[in-house]
Scaffold this active site. Sequence first.
Site, PDB file in Angstrom:
ATOM      1  N   VAL A 231       3.081 -12.947 -46.601  1.00 36.68           N
ATOM      2  CA  VAL A 231       2.867 -12.943 -48.082  1.00 36.68           C
ATOM      3  C   VAL A 231       1.524 -13.019 -48.377  1.00 36.68           C
ATOM      4  O   VAL A 231       0.580 -13.763 -48.122  1.00 36.68           O
ATOM      5  CB  VAL A 231       3.608 -14.200 -48.843  1.00 36.68           C
ATOM      6  CG1 VAL A 231       3.436 -14.086 -50.302  1.00 36.68           C
ATOM      7  CG2 VAL A 231       5.205 -14.304 -48.363  1.00 36.68           C
ATOM      8  N   HIS A 232       0.949 -11.912 -49.044  1.00 30.87           N
ATOM      9  CA  HIS A 232      -0.392 -11.807 -49.506  1.00 30.87           C
ATOM     10  C   HIS A 232      -0.701 -10.804 -50.782  1.00 30.87           C
ATOM     11  O   HIS A 232      -1.566 -10.799 -51.099  1.00 30.87           O
ATOM     12  CB  HIS A 232      -1.389 -11.134 -48.372  1.00 30.87           C
ATOM     13  CG  HIS A 232      -1.090  -9.754 -47.767  1.00 30.87           C
ATOM     14  ND1 HIS A 232      -1.441  -8.728 -48.775  1.00 30.87           N
ATOM     15  CD2 HIS A 232      -0.113  -9.052 -47.223  1.00 30.87           C
ATOM     16  CE1 HIS A 232      -1.140  -7.619 -48.154  1.00 30.87           C
ATOM     17  NE2 HIS A 232      -0.492  -7.722 -47.465  1.00 30.87           N
ATOM     18  N   ARG A 233       0.258 -10.217 -51.309  1.00 31.76           N
ATOM     19  CA  ARG A 233       0.133  -9.401 -52.438  1.00 31.76           C
ATOM     20  C   ARG A 233      -0.184 -10.110 -53.631  1.00 31.76           C
ATOM     21  O   ARG A 233       0.509 -11.280 -54.037  1.00 31.76           O
ATOM     22  CB  ARG A 233       1.323  -8.440 -52.554  1.00 31.76           C
ATOM     23  CG  ARG A 233       1.922  -7.313 -51.788  1.00 31.76           C
ATOM     24  CD  ARG A 233       0.976  -6.151 -51.960  1.00 31.76           C
ATOM     25  NE  ARG A 233       1.160  -5.248 -51.117  1.00 31.76           N
ATOM     26  CZ  ARG A 233       0.645  -4.025 -50.985  1.00 31.76           C
ATOM     27  NH1 ARG A 233      -0.344  -3.721 -52.037  1.00 31.76           N
ATOM     28  NH2 ARG A 233       0.765  -3.070 -50.234  1.00 31.76           N
ATOM     29  N   ARG A 267      -6.209 -15.383 -49.160  1.00 27.77           N
ATOM     30  CA  ARG A 267      -5.872 -15.658 -50.442  1.00 27.77           C
ATOM     31  C   ARG A 267      -4.608 -16.256 -50.746  1.00 27.77           C
ATOM     32  O   ARG A 267      -4.684 -17.368 -51.669  1.00 27.77           O
ATOM     33  CB  ARG A 267      -5.706 -14.234 -50.994  1.00 27.77           C
ATOM     34  CG  ARG A 267      -5.236 -14.261 -52.504  1.00 27.77           C
ATOM     35  CD  ARG A 267      -4.538 -12.733 -52.957  1.00 27.77           C
ATOM     36  NE  ARG A 267      -5.373 -11.563 -52.865  1.00 27.77           N
ATOM     37  CZ  ARG A 267      -5.079 -10.542 -52.010  1.00 27.77           C
ATOM     38  NH1 ARG A 267      -3.958 -10.519 -51.317  1.00 27.77           N
ATOM     39  NH2 ARG A 267      -5.835  -9.668 -51.998  1.00 27.77           N
TER      40      ARG A 267
END
Length: 393
Positions: A231-233, A267
């Site tokens: 998960v990084h969007r 992030r």
Amino acid sequence: MKIVNIVGARPQFIKLAPVLKAIQRYNEEHKDLPIHEVLVHTGQHYDYKMSQMFFDELGLKSPDYYLGVGSGTHAYQTGEMLKRIEKVLLKEKPDVVMVYGDTNSTLAGALAAAKLHILVAHVEAGLRSFNKKMPEEINRVLTDHVSTLLFCPTKTAVENLRCEGFTNILNDGELIPYPPDSNLLIQFPTVINTGDVMYNSLLIYGELAEKHCNILQKLKLEPKGYALVIVHRIENTDNKERLQSILQALHRVAQEGLLVVFPVHPRTRKVIQDLSIDLSSFGFKLIEPVSYLDMLVLEKNARVILTDSGGVQKEAFFFRVPCVTLREETKWVETVEAGWNRLVGYDPEKIVKAAMEARPGVESAWPYGDGRTAVWIVNLVRSLVYREVYFTD
């Protein structure tokens, strides 16, 4: 002939690797007509684990130019890249600038070259999510419409460009027969279905990963005994409610008895910390970001992959691992049509249901080419720019 390759983010390093290998092979076979290659790294990904680690592992040469742009708003990143890339192009005076994918580095490289009247080759052209709220979608569309050579990974991508008014489509969007007709009528811009360069990378590095990576043993993982999560969007990480919904759904998956392996993107980790979310009680196996080769092994051996990454969706399809996409649209529609990928957004019930019920899709026609994409691209750039054909198997 001189080519400037412009990259800046992890997915682009993976796409670049087989192209550099193909250029090296081309030069070995055509010493009288070599390609001089210049590599520009914008510094969009500047963390070692997101950048230099991939250069080291993939055996990529050090960049000829490192621009060090770093993080910032989309406007800041793109503007700084434009200024710095322009200086490089004015100095190097290349015949062609090659850009990859859909990042700010892609758009900045394409715009800088187009404004200097340098031919632009876009690797992975024609992809569309049809969601203009995604910055990547804006980058894709604008890059395609200033490009000279549009190298598409699938026929679907070709058809997207046809709908946007591109008319010079070689072989009507089908893969060009190998070797191609040396009398092809070339007009610019030209749209070509070359197949997928990431599939090319997987064929090169997948076997190497299996032989030399011990990530499963290191993490004490059983093949097909875990769910892999990426998960990084920004649309997920920077939306508090959405991120919390996803994490709670993953917590429920872990409670159902399926081990959740979660390499945490920098992030994502920062946002989780800022929200004071304590994942230690969620039952996850939290790990640092892993290398490309380790990721291939983790993907291949997962029971199911849950992700918002476009590249990971496709790699799951390559490995025939069921994928649950934590978004409401995808540019890789073939993976959904074949049943290997389910779009669930960030609804907790849909996420849990899809993860626990994940099953193989259908064995449909292979949409991503024959694994020689990089060789195709290098030969096509050389031959189409100079109207000469130097294709080799």
